[in-house]
Design an enzyme around this catalytic site. Sequence first.
Site, PDB file in Angstrom:
ATOM      1  N   HIS A 231       0.920  -1.439   0.120  1.00 30.35           N
ATOM      2  CA  HIS A 231       0.347  -0.045  -0.111  1.00 30.35           C
ATOM      3  C   HIS A 231       0.813   1.214   0.157  1.00 30.35           C
ATOM      4  O   HIS A 231       2.008   1.710   0.693  1.00 30.35           O
ATOM      5  CB  HIS A 231      -0.557   0.590   1.243  1.00 30.35           C
ATOM      6  CG  HIS A 231      -0.081  -0.081   2.651  1.00 30.35           C
ATOM      7  ND1 HIS A 231       0.409   1.455   3.347  1.00 30.35           N
ATOM      8  CD2 HIS A 231      -0.017  -1.418   3.225  1.00 30.35           C
ATOM      9  CE1 HIS A 231       1.030   0.601   4.064  1.00 30.35           C
ATOM     10  NE2 HIS A 231       0.845  -0.500   4.474  1.00 30.35           N
ATOM     11  N   ASP A 232       0.291   1.590  -0.477  1.00 30.98           N
ATOM     12  CA  ASP A 232       1.133   3.491  -0.892  1.00 30.98           C
ATOM     13  C   ASP A 232       2.195   4.023  -1.086  1.00 30.98           C
ATOM     14  O   ASP A 232       2.913   5.117  -1.343  1.00 30.98           O
ATOM     15  CB  ASP A 232       0.667   4.016   0.862  1.00 30.98           C
ATOM     16  CG  ASP A 232      -0.891   4.293   1.387  1.00 30.98           C
ATOM     17  OD1 ASP A 232      -1.004   5.061   0.764  1.00 30.98           O
ATOM     18  OD2 ASP A 232      -0.829   3.608   2.446  1.00 30.98           O
TER      19      ASP A 232
ATOM     20  N   GLY B 101       5.044  -1.183   3.758  1.00 27.73           N
ATOM     21  CA  GLY B 101       4.347   0.342   2.582  1.00 27.73           C
ATOM     22  C   GLY B 101       5.004   1.895   2.178  1.00 27.73           C
ATOM     23  O   GLY B 101       5.816   1.699   2.929  1.00 27.73           O
TER      24      GLY B 101
END
Length: 263
Positions: free
Chosen positions: A121-122, A139
């Site tokens: 994520h991200d 992340g």
Amino acid sequence: MNNIHKTAIIEEGAQVGENVTIGAYTIIGKDVKIGDGTVIDSHTLIEGKTTIGKNNHIFSHASIGTIPQDLKFNGEDVELIIGDNNKIREYTLFNPGTQGGGSKTVIGSNNLFMGYVHVAHDCIIGSNCIFANCATLAGHVEIDDFVVIGGMTPIHQFCKIGTGSMIAGGSVVTQDIPPYCLAEGNRAKIKGLNLTGLRRRFENKEDINEIKKAYKALFRSSNAIKDSAKEYLEESNNEHAKTMCDFVLNTTRGIPFDRKTGE
């Protein structure tokens, strides 16, 4: 015309471009957008708010856009954006962003993701990169353009990898790696410049020479590395040398090198 296998499931609301191929038993979620000319092989799952550009090839058993592996995620509106001309091999796993990280995972164009690569994520990934088998991005990792990540290499959350750098296979990256550098080891340290990558990328030898000078000024000086970066930034007019210095000045996780050897 599209070539969609009769066993593929495309949920109502999904947007599929022209000349798209979708293989057997693949599932496309309702919020997915797929650009022209993209090929998606069999047994692939693409879901969530995922936008895929043109002429990508996603191989079988990839899982794209599934919810973040973050215990704080609670169903927020997040997305995954993928550019053009990427090759995404078997059993890869790409997650969208989280609310705490900007809500987006963004991947550029012309990248190769080999088997079992995980993009968490991200993450923000540039273009023209190569991720060898089982490279694992935690992340909030940022990867610039023309980066090579060796196989079986995990990268710690919030790390930044500068343009043109290369991480050797089997390394463990816990700090930022500046542009144009070669790093390896557990924990990974800078071992020199990625000279092969520089020679392939830059036709002007003067640019390579300026990068070499900047490297020596930063990593073989007795001064603190950020002081060296500030000083060289004022001296040099070369944009690539300045890129190295700016990266060092803005690092948040530190630069892993051995002051005694310049590595």
